[in-house]
Design a protein around this motif. Sequence first.
Motif, mmCIF file in Angstrom:
data_model
loop_
_atom_site.group_PDB
_atom_site.id
_atom_site.type_symbol
_atom_site.label_atom_id
_atom_site.label_comp_id
_atom_site.label_asym_id
_atom_site.label_seq_id
_atom_site.Cartn_x
_atom_site.Cartn_y
_atom_site.Cartn_z
ATOM 1 N N VAL A 125 18.539 14.409 8.740
ATOM 2 C CA VAL A 125 19.006 13.561 10.033
ATOM 3 C C VAL A 125 18.250 12.688 10.779
ATOM 4 N N HIS A 126 18.353 11.499 11.025
ATOM 5 C CA HIS A 126 17.079 10.563 11.381
ATOM 6 C C HIS A 126 17.498 9.505 12.030
ATOM 7 N N LEU A 127 16.874 10.093 13.200
ATOM 8 C CA LEU A 127 17.288 9.510 14.998
ATOM 9 C C LEU A 127 17.011 7.766 14.902
ATOM 10 N N ASN A 128 17.020 6.676 14.304
ATOM 11 C CA ASN A 128 17.104 5.377 14.204
ATOM 12 C C ASN A 128 16.423 5.303 15.400
ATOM 13 N N THR A 129 15.171 4.808 15.826
ATOM 14 C CA THR A 129 14.719 4.496 16.580
ATOM 15 C C THR A 129 13.878 2.362 16.720
ATOM 16 N N PHE A 130 14.082 2.239 15.044
ATOM 17 C CA PHE A 130 12.875 0.807 14.488
ATOM 18 C C PHE A 130 13.729 0.241 14.678
ATOM 19 N N TRP A 131 14.870 -0.101 15.459
ATOM 20 C CA TRP A 131 14.692 -1.840 16.061
ATOM 21 C C TRP A 131 14.863 -1.969 17.186
ATOM 22 N N GLN A 132 14.467 -0.961 18.160
ATOM 23 C CA GLN A 132 14.817 -1.283 19.684
ATOM 24 C C GLN A 132 13.449 -2.034 19.856
ATOM 25 N N LEU A 133 14.160 -2.793 21.131
ATOM 26 C CA LEU A 133 12.838 -3.925 21.583
ATOM 27 C C LEU A 133 12.396 -2.766 22.738
ATOM 28 N N LYS A 187 15.688 3.729 1.858
ATOM 29 C CA LYS A 187 15.160 2.791 3.279
ATOM 30 C C LYS A 187 14.940 3.131 4.356
ATOM 31 N N TYR A 188 15.418 4.399 4.639
ATOM 32 C CA TYR A 188 15.013 5.985 5.458
ATOM 33 C C TYR A 188 13.194 5.696 5.191
ATOM 34 N N SER A 189 12.708 6.014 4.422
ATOM 35 C CA SER A 189 11.283 6.265 3.788
ATOM 36 C C SER A 189 10.203 5.087 4.664
ATOM 37 N N ILE A 190 11.165 3.779 4.664
ATOM 38 C CA ILE A 190 10.656 2.623 4.328
ATOM 39 C C ILE A 190 10.202 2.592 6.291
ATOM 40 N N LEU A 191 11.731 2.642 7.197
ATOM 41 C CA LEU A 191 11.269 2.585 8.618
ATOM 42 C C LEU A 191 10.984 3.560 8.882
ATOM 43 N N ALA A 192 10.852 5.155 8.615
ATOM 44 C CA ALA A 192 10.455 5.598 9.078
ATOM 45 C C ALA A 192 8.852 6.115 9.073
ATOM 46 N N SER A 193 8.581 5.835 8.044
ATOM 47 C CA SER A 193 7.045 5.321 7.682
ATOM 48 C C SER A 193 6.404 3.850 8.938
ATOM 49 N N ALA A 203 0.689 -0.992 -0.615
ATOM 50 C CA ALA A 203 0.170 0.326 0.243
ATOM 51 C C ALA A 203 0.622 1.664 0.012
ATOM 52 N N GLN A 204 2.026 1.496 0.631
ATOM 53 C CA GLN A 204 2.697 1.894 0.773
ATOM 54 C C GLN A 204 3.224 1.824 -0.243
ATOM 55 N N PHE A 205 3.970 1.508 -1.245
ATOM 56 C CA PHE A 205 4.777 1.894 -2.376
ATOM 57 C C PHE A 205 3.845 1.928 -3.466
ATOM 58 N N GLN A 225 4.490 7.151 -1.218
ATOM 59 C CA GLN A 225 4.720 7.607 0.257
ATOM 60 C C GLN A 225 6.081 7.063 0.369
ATOM 61 N N PHE A 226 6.527 5.843 -0.136
ATOM 62 C CA PHE A 226 8.486 5.541 -0.047
ATOM 63 C C PHE A 226 9.274 6.527 -0.419
ATOM 64 N N THR A 227 8.454 6.867 -2.098
ATOM 65 C CA THR A 227 9.642 7.026 -3.079
ATOM 66 C C THR A 227 10.185 8.897 -1.925
#
Length: 642
Positions: free
Chosen positions: A266-274, A301-307, A33-35, A39-41
Amino acid sequence: MPDSTPAQQAGREQDGKSLLQSIVQGVGFFLLAQFVVGQFTGNKSKGPGAGGSSAIPTFEQRFDARSWENYSAIPHSVAPIWPTESPIDISVVVSDSAVTPSFDSIPDDFFVLKEQDFSLENFKEQREISTTFNVPKQVQQNATLWAHFFVGLSGHQLDPTSKDYDITKAHHFLRPLTQYLPKKKQKKLKNLLEKANETDALEEEPTSPGPQVASYYHPNFTVSFIPDAGVQNFGNMHPALRKNIQLEASGARDSTGKNGWYYPVVHLNTFWQLRSHMTELNDTVTTLPLKITLNNQKHWKYSILASMDEGMKQQAKNVANGSPAPGGGDGSEFELFKEILLDTNAYLLATTGFVSILHMIFEGLAFKNDISHWRKKKDNVGTSVRTILANVIMQTIIFLYLMDNNENTSWMILAGQGFGILLEAWKITKSVNVRLRVPPPGSRFAFLPYYIVFEDKHKLSETEKKTQEYDQIAFKYLYVVAVPLLIGYAIYSLIYETHKSWYSFIIETLVGSVYAYGFLMMVPSLYINYRLKSVAHMPGKAMTYKFLNTFIDDLFAFTIRMPTLHRLATLRDDVIFFIWLYQGYKYKVDYSRVNEFGQGGESDDEGDTSEQKKIESSPPAKGPDTAEATGRDENAKAQKRR
């Protein structure tokens, strides 16, 4: 003692299998759906008409367009302020205040990151910094721990309070390092044999109706620059991406007065924080470790993880506020999915995703063939009515257990369990007539106005009577084994384990017995097969699909974290399957003919119809007392030739 009770393992078995299936489907649909919506672009603008790169000049060619009548305070499109080849300096400071600090007033241990000449062009460049810092007093008391980011061109002043600070060469922004998450609800469990005292009564004070929130900290962060973000349509960006866009502070615009510039993303990536790796902050936490990974990340990749991260956090927040999660559950399903991705081998995970699809296909085929077999079944040969009735009771017990723990149970699991109960109940009506009768005087049910009886649909044949006899014998020995085990487990659970109430104790004891000894319910059918020396009456295709699913369950058992006792328990149905395979090998069945029980092979629609037509259309066999009619009179009776 085992790692957990069989009742808890039963819940994990139900949650684990369906969880992976629903997560794989949900993520797949989400990505698709995102693709599709683009939005991923990042909604990158293309072409001059949309504010493309040819429509926005470099920042050095800017205009002070705020005095123009067509000045837009919110830009339509934005472009990078600095060239991609520019080296970057970055510093990060932790603080309990959102106010921009002066570098002279910051303690040394609060400077957790100082890096210079970081290249935005090299996607392979990565730097790792590990440090520790003292926790500010306000953060110990539930205040937010902030990270102040100071980013600028190499060699320029990063301190905003300095006189030579230039907002066109450096900028500052802040991000929270702590998260306010709802505490998990703790079940009030007690030993039912112990009398409640005053201390227990004081501990069970009523809690506030809203969620209990606490401040949590994760020690690992990834700070990623997104150098290939390019020109963006600012108004149409995904909210998760737009919040990381820092617009140029002077408010400069191009010649149109509508397009502007932005500092490096600058993206503070917290996607993998459990959640399981986080620390709850309080007065006892005085120092904290911090590991920062600094790198460049591709925009897609940033678009996918952030969204995805933003969507899942919003969903968890809604669940914490009382809103139902899509598909049921407690909103932590995606957390478990990330844990599986991190802890599982990539090849094993890909294989598990593939076989989870096979599991759903086999489950549907098993239901279809099981219904088809029973819909056309005309007799009770080889059918253990007691086993079917026991399956109804066991599945009802599991359903009640899932309802008793409904805060962690998806409605999809409840729906599947409910359909299984209805299917087993329908099988009973195909085997016997279920009737309400007035109990006869002197019976043990005489105190009831009506009671349920099972009556044979027709006069039983000799083989059907043998089936009933073998069924009684099998269950007689089954009771000898199962009842003492059930009583022993109930006594152990009552003495050594805690429960919410007596109702929960009964349900958990019964479901624990079902989970541990449920495979015994197939034993009567195997015993009947042995005594009848045949497996022709069994729904072969449905059984095959069901047992294929047991092997898939074995794979789930080694993919999803669970106690060793549960992993061993997954092998129980495999034993039954191999015994059934041996019986199928020993008692051969010719599926090209109608078997001894009047069934055509696997009772498929095509098989039944073709075999029945052959029987009805074939001429009667010529016996010793019949002769072919001859002569001109076709209505004349044939005479027996001597």
